[in-house]
Scaffold this motif. Sequence first.
Motif, PDB file in Angstrom:
ATOM      1  N   ARG B 126      49.884  92.072  31.731  1.00  0.00           N
ATOM      2  CA  ARG B 126      50.484  90.863  32.326  1.00  0.00           C
ATOM      3  C   ARG B 126      50.222  90.845  33.830  1.00  0.00           C
ATOM      4  NH1 ARG B 126      56.541  89.985  29.977  1.00  0.00           N
ATOM      5  NH2 ARG B 126      56.519  88.269  31.497  1.00  0.00           N
ATOM      6  N   PRO B 143      52.081  85.065  39.287  1.00  0.00           N
ATOM      7  CA  PRO B 143      52.560  84.441  38.037  1.00  0.00           C
ATOM      8  C   PRO B 143      51.786  85.022  36.858  1.00  0.00           C
ATOM      9  CG  PRO B 143      51.119  82.934  39.228  1.00  0.00           C
ATOM     10  CD  PRO B 143      51.188  84.199  40.049  1.00  0.00           C
ATOM     11  N   ALA B 147      54.404  83.690  31.773  1.00  0.00           N
ATOM     12  CA  ALA B 147      55.116  82.661  32.543  1.00  0.00           C
ATOM     13  C   ALA B 147      54.336  81.351  32.547  1.00  0.00           C
ATOM     14  CB  ALA B 147      55.345  83.156  33.973  1.00  0.00           C
ATOM     15  N   ALA B 150      54.576  79.737  29.260  1.00  0.00           N
ATOM     16  CA  ALA B 150      55.909  79.166  29.085  1.00  0.00           C
ATOM     17  C   ALA B 150      56.005  77.791  29.736  1.00  0.00           C
ATOM     18  CB  ALA B 150      56.963  80.112  29.661  1.00  0.00           C
ATOM     19  N   VAL B 197      59.937  84.684  28.426  1.00  0.00           N
ATOM     20  CA  VAL B 197      60.103  83.696  29.495  1.00  0.00           C
ATOM     21  C   VAL B 197      60.427  82.389  28.768  1.00  0.00           C
ATOM     22  CG1 VAL B 197      59.030  82.481  31.435  1.00  0.00           C
ATOM     23  CG2 VAL B 197      58.352  84.840  30.936  1.00  0.00           C
TER      24      VAL B 197
END
Lengths: 388, 356
Positions: B126, B143, B147, B150, B197
Amino acid sequence: MSKEPVAVVGVGQTKHVAARRDVSIAGLVREAARRALHDAELGWADIEAVVIGKAPDFFEGVMMPELYLADALGAVGKPMMRVHTAGSVGGSTALVAASLVAARVHGTVLTLAFEKQSESNAMWGLSLPIPFQQPLLAGAGGFFAPHVRAYMRRSGAPETVGSLVAYKNRRNALKNPYAHLHEHDITLEKVQASPMLWDPIRYSETCPSSDGAVAMVLTDRAGAARAPRPAAWMHGGAMRSEPTLFAGKDSVSPRAGRDCAADVYRQAGIADPRREIDAVEMYVPFSWYEPMWLENLGFAAEGEGWKLTESGVTELDGDLPVDMSGGVLSTNPIGASGMIRFAEAALQVRGLAGEHQVEGARRVLGHAYGGGSQFFSMWLVGAEPPAS
Amino acid sequence: MTREEAPGARDIAVVAFAQTDHRRTTDEVSEVEMLMPVLHQVLERTGLKAADIGFTCSGSSDYLAGRAFSFTLALDGVGAWPPISESHVEMDGAWALYEAWVKLRTGDADTALVYSYGKSSPGSVRDVLTRQLDPYYLAPLWPDPVALAALQAQALIDAGATDEPALAAVGARSRADATANSHAQLRGSVSQGDYLVRPLRTGDCPPIGDGAAAVVLAVGERARELCERPAWIRGIDHRIEAHGLGVRDLTDSPSARLAAERAGAYERPVDTAELHAPFSSQEVVLRRALGLDETVRVNPSGGALAANPIMAAGLIRIGEAAARIHRGESDRALAHATSGPCLQQNLVAVLEGDPR
């Protein structure tokens, strides 16, 4: 099915310097791309696909930067590919782009290669420890110096040959406005007096670290007919790879390089490269690689390459000029260096090389290599379209 | 003009496919060791040796390996001597396959070996993937891909295109289908879990894993000699979108739609679609963009929600689609690969078997 002939109708590059602090990576690549489009008198809408290359992502610290560069290169809504074949990548990238035209998948393609070495530290990028591999902590020069020694021992070349190459290429660079190093006060004595870095390689016999980008517009026969300036026609192109290290590897003259050149000459119908090729833009990051590659590429018999260098054959006004632009020794944005060789070869046969133009250059070889002399890519371009 | 519109264009087919068992960690094997069995398997399936292959192309990423020029070592796994005609893309292997397809179309080679691999386990994937964002404005904010996905999922929900139960159903269906896939990492009943998230729960997200895949391509009669029922590539195309999420409609994928159109996907219906949708919400986007209705079997392999070895997951979609044609379970299949945040770049291939 016969291949579509491939023509270079646009070439653009940035002025290569140690650090381009005035532009982002996107700004740098866009500058080269715009110059190539300007040369071809085309707009972004004329480009059907973009093929981009650079050496390791660690050099700028951006993973797969083509994603972020899509907007800057007008690639939105188009196919965009990213090639990476170590130091040969600039050449390989141009060949992938050329295949798109040759296979009639696209009519006009933008290809570009860059490196912005000032964003990071190339020595660090190459020195990350690899488990179970011998560390190359001395940088590329430390890796290549023993192979130069082997060449000197094998060929009996005098110690002066390396400095002759550096002196020649740095003088050639003075005629090339885009070259990084412009050493106006260069003398042979200065090269020979420069500090020894990796014996027998002296400081002035090594390449600089540059920020720079180069771009080309490649097109088909119809595109070439519309081009405002002369085209360079691709007569042959090839890539070859072999492992870095293995028992029996000839590091002085790797078979991958010999096979690659032979494939290009076969495609181009070249039987005697020494007579039939007018000039060479050769990937020479350390000066001794000029005589070594002259042999590997078939311009001289084994052990004889240094004699061509010593007798002045490879000078700009010689019988077989090598690195008319000043070469990698004068300009080295690593990921772009191979494509600069290809692009300079194209400029020569188009008659657009300016002060470093070789009079009457009709067929010119562009050459790139990478890794531990394991990846090779080359193309031969001509002023006339290929016969078949 | 990426479809077979060019006069005299050569027919090119996927004739063999192999993949590793995808696993959360593979500390005990190097990338070469992970790759070699797959290379041997895919060659065995055709009876070819590495020296018989006309062109080789691979896809991988230095950032996953954590070192520069990582692909040079993987090349050792091919046994690259005498020297081979070879290239590499710093992209998913699906794009390596595209480069090989172009090379075969030029007539310079009749067969191609394509492989790709990725080990996500050595680092925090990630975090690593944040480094592929715009380095000046976006990457400094770190980011991560979950995320960003999401954001996309919430945009879809806000647009009324899906809801959380529907997303959960995508994950459940994928892992249920993966029970028939011995290579998959997540199989059978998997808990939808907590929010990772919002609105994405763990069940909406792909497993993090290591894996490799390889494919052999061949032209015309050569393909028929090497494979009983070749999976002919009727069209293949890829397109990229803007990088900045603020200038994109995240509920749509115009690049996937354009690639599909150029690949000829809309000319006749497909019976199977292997979609590279690492997040459940991305399957929703792709189904809409590609016009796939309930009659199309989507991700019978389990897809990226069951196994997502980065850099190989896209090539695996093409391989899985081709393998279904080889087995006679599909006559016309769509395979899709993606790259970049929120489906920024998309590749679509249309594969067909000979009429039965």
